[in-house]
Scaffold this motif. Structure first.
Motif, PDB file in Angstrom:
ATOM      1  N   VAL A   1       0.827  -1.283   0.048  1.00  0.00           N
ATOM      2  CA  VAL A   1      -0.068   0.146  -0.048  1.00  0.00           C
ATOM      3  C   VAL A   1       0.842   1.155  -0.026  1.00  0.00           C
ATOM      4  N   PRO A   2       0.935   2.199  -1.321  1.00  0.00           N
ATOM      5  CA  PRO A   2       1.705   3.193  -1.050  1.00  0.00           C
ATOM      6  C   PRO A   2       1.666   4.136  -0.292  1.00  0.00           C
ATOM      7  N   LEU A   3       2.705   4.923   0.454  1.00  0.00           N
ATOM      8  CA  LEU A   3       2.503   5.536   1.447  1.00  0.00           C
ATOM      9  C   LEU A   3       1.733   6.939   1.439  1.00  0.00           C
ATOM     10  N   PHE A   4       1.862   7.650   0.298  1.00  0.00           N
ATOM     11  CA  PHE A   4       0.911   8.732   0.105  1.00  0.00           C
ATOM     12  C   PHE A   4       0.863   9.170  -1.088  1.00  0.00           C
ATOM     13  N   LYS A   5      -0.121   8.494  -2.268  1.00  0.00           N
ATOM     14  CA  LYS A   5       0.116   8.651  -3.449  1.00  0.00           C
ATOM     15  C   LYS A   5      -1.191   9.142  -4.206  1.00  0.00           C
ATOM     16  N   GLY A   6      -2.232   9.261  -3.235  1.00  0.00           N
ATOM     17  CA  GLY A   6      -3.642   9.487  -4.009  1.00  0.00           C
ATOM     18  C   GLY A   6      -4.154   8.313  -4.450  1.00  0.00           C
ATOM     19  N   TYR A   7      -5.537   8.278  -4.848  1.00  0.00           N
ATOM     20  CA  TYR A   7      -6.247   7.180  -5.192  1.00  0.00           C
ATOM     21  C   TYR A   7      -5.828   6.592  -6.659  1.00  0.00           C
ATOM     22  N   TRP A   8      -5.306   7.427  -7.502  1.00  0.00           N
ATOM     23  CA  TRP A   8      -4.707   6.942  -8.518  1.00  0.00           C
ATOM     24  C   TRP A   8      -3.402   6.207  -8.876  1.00  0.00           C
TER      25      TRP A   8
ATOM     26  N   GLY B   1      -2.816   3.312  -7.230  1.00  0.00           N
ATOM     27  CA  GLY B   1      -3.081   2.127  -6.930  1.00  0.00           C
ATOM     28  C   GLY B   1      -2.206   1.346  -6.142  1.00  0.00           C
ATOM     29  N   TYR B   2      -2.360   0.032  -5.875  1.00  0.00           N
ATOM     30  CA  TYR B   2      -1.337  -0.705  -5.059  1.00  0.00           C
ATOM     31  C   TYR B   2      -0.122  -1.017  -5.905  1.00  0.00           C
TER      32      TYR B   2
END
Lengths: 257, 396
Positions: free
Chosen positions: B342-349, B351-352
């Protein structure tokens, strides 16, 4: 010595990403290696779907976890409040990238997302990652503070444009891009922001504009529960557009589900 | 001193006048070939592409090489613990494998450090930059310090055993100190992950215990694997026979149950939790690494070790230990992935984060295992690894 901090007014930000482009050009970044990114969030369905965005530089935390975990002391808190990397000490272990809650650290030695690989188009001289056609003068580049074209196999991050802010005369309470006297000391993303959504000033000075904005417009910080205490504040106004989590999980009502 | 005298002096330490044969020769030949192919491939790609030869990225910073590193370092600590059981707890039953365990521990540690050198950006800078920085707040700094002490202690411990000093005060002191370090070092390695509150899938105060336990489990499986390759006949000493046929397989069964219990706790907690970032545990269910770990690494070896009669067979021990090692490697890899999925802080776009090791990363397996087998075969040939204190004193 000032403790520089940034305030971003989300009611003014248009999500144009000029800050991203300015940062890339100013700091000789590879394509896709965005020290200053704009994150997008979409919620709901047509006709009431909503698109929001969040500009996100490094938070230059007061209590940075990336500095705490660094085994060599390469990541450090500078005297002016910026969190920096000494490229001459960094061993590229990437632990700081694991420990940063905001995902704002980068390692250039990876497969490039865009082709052709720009590093092959502008191959590096010596130990550098690449030789960009646009770059800051050699005398401005400063590997001890993570400024300039980076060497291979080290981690990089936003420096709050240390090469600019560190040259500011003492006693300034704000670095205002609209003031000719302070413009050249102001970070590139602040200077280039067309709607003027960014403010940069001394968080320790009660008279600074940033302190007043934080107090009067209820400045908030991202993921405050981590205890890192960012030095970047957001002004959300009436719109609840600050994401409370790092989630990439879309709400169940999103158009894609 | 003549060259013949030098040769005689050296012969006291290494049986180089003995011709390698049988399993030792086979291990060395297979190890040299696979190691050479693996290393050639890895080095060529690293020279050509740098670390872009790996499929790691700024979002998946740690991948398969770190999984290897964890695998070897934790196994090394477990083996060293086994070798110290006599000095610390008076468990003489492990004497027949003590020397082998110390040697295996040593080459595991060397293998782990070698892989780290291939993964880390600036390995030579690390040699001066890390020890003199005194970054006492960094768990990785403590890990480096403790494993460096561990390496020195292992050399000393092996030397003492090799020259027949099993019972001096110095020997026992080194064994006890080594035991303490081998608890602290993997525990600190667990803290490197367990202290990361921003990575909820890793954040746990149980992580040091999990690392120590699984390290001990792989150590027991290593011993079972390598002792299953040794010749066993009627001339085998009773205490050695008892250890190989009774104690080691039973101990392996017990640690398998302990690992399964702990993993069950982790998986259930992960699946139940709705906390941000913990959804990686659900995503894990569609990963082949997870199922290899559970089925091949835990369930089948446990089934093979249940029966007292069946687990005595060297072939069964070999199969169970091999499967467990494959499974635990997959577990290490999957462990790394879920913490960064789960990326740290990348927004909804964004993805995993997707990750699958590159061919260069996979080729670290023949490279690492090849060199490991070569060193083990050479050690078995030259360094009298089956030697025990009991045999030497004629008390077996």
């Amino acid at each position: 010595m000032p403790r520089w901090g940034m305030v971003i007014d989300l009611e003014k930000c248009t999500g144009c990403q000029a800050c991203t482009a300015a940062c890339q050009m100013e700091n000789c970044r590879l394509p896709g290696e965005m020290w200053q990114d704009v994150l997008f969030y979409s919620e709901g369905e047509y006709p009431s779907g909503k698109l929001t965005w969040l500009p996100r530089p490094c938070m230059h935390c007061e209590n940075p976890s990336c500095v705490a975990v660094c085994p060599t002391g390469a990541a450090y808190k500078a005297e002016n409040g910026a969190v920096l990397i000494d490229w001459e000490r960094c061993i590229g272990c990437k632990y700081c990238m694991i420990a940063c809650p905001y995902g704002v650290r980068f390692y250039a030695e990876e497969k490039q997302k865009t082709q052709p690989d720009i590093r092959d188009v502008f191959p590096a001289k010596g130990d550098k990652v690449w030789d960009p056609p646009y770059k800051m003068p050699e005398q401005v580049q400063d590997p001890k503070h993570g400024v300039g074209v980076q060497p291979k196999n080290v981690v990089s991050k936003c420096t709050f444009c240390y090469h600019r802010t560190s040259k500011a005369p003492t006693g300034l309470k704000d670095l205002d891009p609209n003031d000719p006297a302070t413009r050249k000391f102001t970070p590139a993303c602040v200077v280039t922001c067309a709607p003027g959504a960014r403010y940069f000033g001394d968080l320790d000075n009660p008279e600074s504009n940033v302190r007043k904005l934080i107090a009067e417009k209820r400045g908030t910080r991202l993921l405050d529960q981590t205890g890192n205490r960012p030095q970047v504040y957001y002004l959300a106004g009436e719109a609840p557009v600050i994401p409370e989590t790092r989630s990439v999980r879309k709400p169940k009502q999103s158009p894609e589900t | 001193m003549t060259s013949a005298t030098y040769s005689d002096a050296l012969a006291r330490y290494a049986d180089f006048r003995k011709t390698p044969a049988g399993m030792d020769l086979a291990l060395m030949v297979v190890g040299a070939l696979t190691g050479a192919v693996g290393l050639a491939y890895v080095f060529y790609n690293l020279m050509e592409q740098g670390h872009a030869a790996f499929n790691t990225s700024s979002d998946m910073a740690w991948g398969a090489p770190i999984a290897f590193y964890l695998f070897f370092l934790l196994t090394s600590s477990g083996l060293s613990i086994v070798a110290s059981l006599d000095s610390v707890f008076g468990l003489h039953v492990f004497y027949p494998v003590a020397k082998r365990a110390v040697f295996l521990s040593l080459i595991c540690l060397i293998a782990g450090f070698s892989i780290l050198a291939l993964e880390i950006g600036r390995p030579f800078r690390m040699l001066w930059s890390l020890p003199f920085s005194f970054q006492v707040r960094s768990p990785m700094w403590w890990m480096g310090v403790l494993y460096s002490i561990d390496l020195v202690l292992l050399f000393v411990k092996f030397y003492l055993i090799h020259v027949g000093d099993w019972h001096s005060r110095l020997s026992h002191f080194v064994a006890k100190l080594s035991f303490v370090v081998c608890i602290l070092a993997p525990g600190t390695l667990g803290l490197v992950f367990g202290m990361m509150a921003m990575r909820p899938a890793w954040y746990s105060n149980i992580m040091p215990m999990y690392f120590i336990l699984t390290g001990f489990a792989t150590a027991v499986s290593f011993l079972l694997f390598f002792t299953s390759l040794l010749p066993r006949d009627k001339t085998t000493a009773p205490n050695v026979d008892h250890l190989y046929h009774e104690i080691l397989p039973r101990l392996f069964f017990v640690v398998l149950l302990a690992v399964m219990g702990m993993r069950a706790g982790q998986v259930i907690t992960g699946l139940w939790s709705n906390y941000e970032g913990m959804e990686a545990n659900w995503l894990e269910l569609s990963s082949p690494f997870f199922w290899i770990e559970i089925i091949a690494g835990l369930l089948i070896p446990t089934a093979l070790m249940v029966s007292d009669r069946i687990r005595r067979a060297p072939m069964i021990q070999f199969v169970a230990a091999s499967l467990f090692n494959i499974g635990i490697f997959c577990a290490r890899l999957e462990f790394l992935i879920i913490g960064q999925k789960v990326p740290l802080f990348k927004g909804y776009w964004a993805g995993y984060v997707e990750y699958w090791p590159s061919m260069t990363e996979w080729m670290l397996i023949p490279a690492g295992c090849g060199v490991f087998l070569l060193l083990y075969g050479a050690g078995n040939w030259l360094l009298r690894l089956s030697e025990t204190e009991f045999v030497e004193n004629g008390r077996s």
